[in-house]
Design a protein around this motif. Structure first.
Motif, PDB file in Angstrom:
ATOM      1  N   VAL A 195       0.840  -1.205   0.000  1.00 54.91           N
ATOM      2  CA  VAL A 195       0.000   0.000   0.000  1.00 54.91           C
ATOM      3  C   VAL A 195       0.870   1.249   0.000  1.00 54.91           C
ATOM      4  CG1 VAL A 195      -1.672   1.318   1.350  1.00 54.91           C
ATOM      5  CG2 VAL A 195      -1.935  -1.161   1.113  1.00 54.91           C
ATOM      6  N   ILE A 253      -7.277   0.417   5.166  1.00 55.22           N
ATOM      7  CA  ILE A 253      -6.815  -0.604   4.231  1.00 55.22           C
ATOM      8  C   ILE A 253      -7.700  -1.836   4.382  1.00 55.22           C
ATOM      9  CG2 ILE A 253      -4.873  -2.054   3.522  1.00 55.22           C
ATOM     10  CD1 ILE A 253      -3.030   0.070   4.813  1.00 55.22           C
ATOM     11  N   PHE A 258      -7.402   0.515  -0.596  1.00 55.45           N
ATOM     12  CA  PHE A 258      -7.156   1.503   0.449  1.00 55.45           C
ATOM     13  C   PHE A 258      -7.990   2.746   0.185  1.00 55.45           C
ATOM     14  CE2 PHE A 258      -3.863   2.067  -2.761  1.00 55.45           C
ATOM     15  CZ  PHE A 258      -3.958   3.427  -3.052  1.00 55.45           C
TER      16      PHE A 258
END
Length: 500
Positions: A195, A253, A258
């Motif tokens: 992420v 997330i 996300f």
């Protein structure tokens, strides 16, 4: 009423969430926000949004209001430039007030405790509107608020929670537990690297700090991060086009997906990034207080504590957006002095006039806090011409005790030495004579009272604690005193009207 509230809260959400978006995203984001808020407002009368308890007054918990406009504001020529903001703030508060009796559930450590509405604090002891937009550290400073108590007194041992909701809200949502991640301040738990990589590519910036703060339910990750350097794609500040921005994110997330909320700060080449005063360049993320899975998606109650302020509000996860609605940002008050009310002034005025026949017709018109020692709560009152005055100590129970008076001839000074603090009242006694009375305090208690009458500069007679003292011993006492300090104070006019 519903149309007005839809417009008001939509406008608020658009302003809060769109301020950090580029022009290419603004239109689609605005459409998303409008749809989200429309769905929320449709439920307002049957399912009001969660609200927050922001402390207590020593007896009841407080839901602090944020606008003193209890009646719906009307648009005029004088307020047309800011009327939309004024109205939206009122509308949100009014939603709560109209449903105030319905808030009977409080969350304490993910458990529901029953509460009940007690009353509203709409006036202070002087009959004025109490403080708004501030969190006070003193119980004796009233705030404009609603007050709540435990429905069952046996639950008081559980302590107060932060989030309060209605029965209908609980019935229409699934409550999700929040598991907070323990980590050292200088070694926070990182967010998933995949992420972080995507976010760095999206914003074209390097992440300098991150923290996995909590897990929501069994799979949502909650955290925050901040980027290095200035945010090149930040929208220009209309008031300061040359201002450079720092960028931080609150992040949810969910697997490989996300959702972010952007928070712009200020960036300086010499001092780096800052979002709040005294934050040392580290973004203070939003703390989750409660989480719910609603009919339209995830709904999160948050509080954001910064050194000088506390914000409360909601996050709504809708589509691919994380929408933030801030109810209010309160100023955190510290080192506040106890308030002085008209009843306090009346008590001190009565004590002063009873102290001596000379003072019976003197009216004290202003007051100030002063410091003789740093243990007692000292008040200094004076008349309009600064001729007469009086010094008082307020005890823990709120009662005032007369200490000494000043007159047109006798004026105060302060002395300090070896842990002893002195209040000295001295001046002309007529002709070649002068008079001095000295009150000594140690560890908050008066230990001595010395008086002396001087004639042509020499002690003619003196006392210590009401008993005669020889001239020689009196002179020795005086010789051991420190040099006097002038006393000054910032006085408040007793009759002055409070600021609106």
């Amino acid at each position: 009423m519903k149309r007005l509230m839809i417009f008001a809260i939509c406008a608020m959400a658009v302003m809060i969430s769109c301020k950090n978006k580029g022009k290419t995203e603004a239109a689609s984001l605005e459409d998303t926000i409008s749809a989200v808020i429309d769905s929320i407002i449709e439920e307002t009368d049957t399912t009001p949004m969660p609200m927050f308890l922001m402390g207590d007054d020593g007896r009841y918990a407080q839901m602090l209001y944020w606008t003193s406009d209890l009646k719906e504001p009307q648009k005029t020529e004088d307020n047309e430039d800011w009327f939309a903001i004024q109205h939206q703030s009122w509308a949100l508060q009014d939603m709560f007030r109209r449903n105030i009796h319905e808030y009977t559930n409080m969350f304490v450590d993910d458990k529901v405790v029953k509460i009940k509405f007690v009353d509203e604090v709409l006036k202070d002891p002087d009959g004025n509107t109490p403080s708004i937009g501030e969190r006070h550290g003193r119980n004796d400073i009233p705030s404009l608020c609603a007050r709540f108590d435990f429905a069952d007194a046996k639950d008081k041992k559980k302590g107060w929670g932060d989030v309060i909701v209605t029965d209908n809200y609980l019935k229409s949502r699934k409550h999700l537990p929040i598991t907070f991640i323990a980590s050292e301040w200088n070694k926070p738990k990182p967010l998933p690297s995949a992420v972080i990589k995507q976010l760095e590519q999206k914003y074209g910036m390097k992440v300098s700090r991150m923290q996995h703060t909590a897990t929501i339910g069994d799979h949502y990750i909650w955290g925050c991060l901040q980027f290095e350097g200035a945010y090149a794609n930040a929208p220009k500040d209309k008031y300061d086009p040359d201002r450079r921005s720092a960028l931080a994110l609150d992040v949810i997330i969910d697997g490989d997906k996300f959702y972010v909320h952007e928070e712009l700060g200020y960036y300086d080449d010499n001092y780096g990034a800052t979002w709040n005063a005294d934050d040392d360049g580290q973004y203070v993320g939003c703390d989750l207080l409660a989480a719910f899975e609603g009919p339209k998606g995830l709904e999160l109650c948050y509080r954001r504590d910064a050194p000088e302020s506390t914000a409360i509000g909601m996050f709504y996860m809708r589509g691919d957006q994380l929408i933030q609605i801030t109810y209010e940002t309160y100023h955190n008050m510290v080192d506040e002095q106890r308030p002085i009310w008209k009843s306090d002034i009346a008590q001190m005025q009565k004590l002063f006039q009873a102290a001596d026949h000379e003072y019976r017709n003197v009216k004290l018109t202003k007051w100030a806090y002063t410091y003789v020692d740093f243990t007692n709560d000292w008040l200094w009152l004076r008349d309009k011409k600064d001729e007469y005055g009086a010094f008082f100590i307020r005890d823990d129970a709120g009662n005032f005790h007369f200490v000494a008076a000043e007159t047109p001839r006798l004026k105060p000074t302060r002395l300090r030495k070896d842990g002893i603090c002195y209040l000295c009242i001295s001046g002309s006694a007529g002709g070649p004579a002068t008079y001095s009375e000295i009150y000594a305090f140690k560890d908050g208690k008066q230990i001595e009272r010395f008086t002396a009458l001087y004639v042509y500069g020499d002690i003619d007679e003196c006392t210590l604690n009401g008993k005669p003292l020889s001239k020689e011993d009196g002179q020795t006492y005086v010789n051991n005193l420190p040099d006097p300090e002038e006393m000054t104070a910032s006085f408040t006019d007793i009759e002055a009207k409070p600021e609106p």
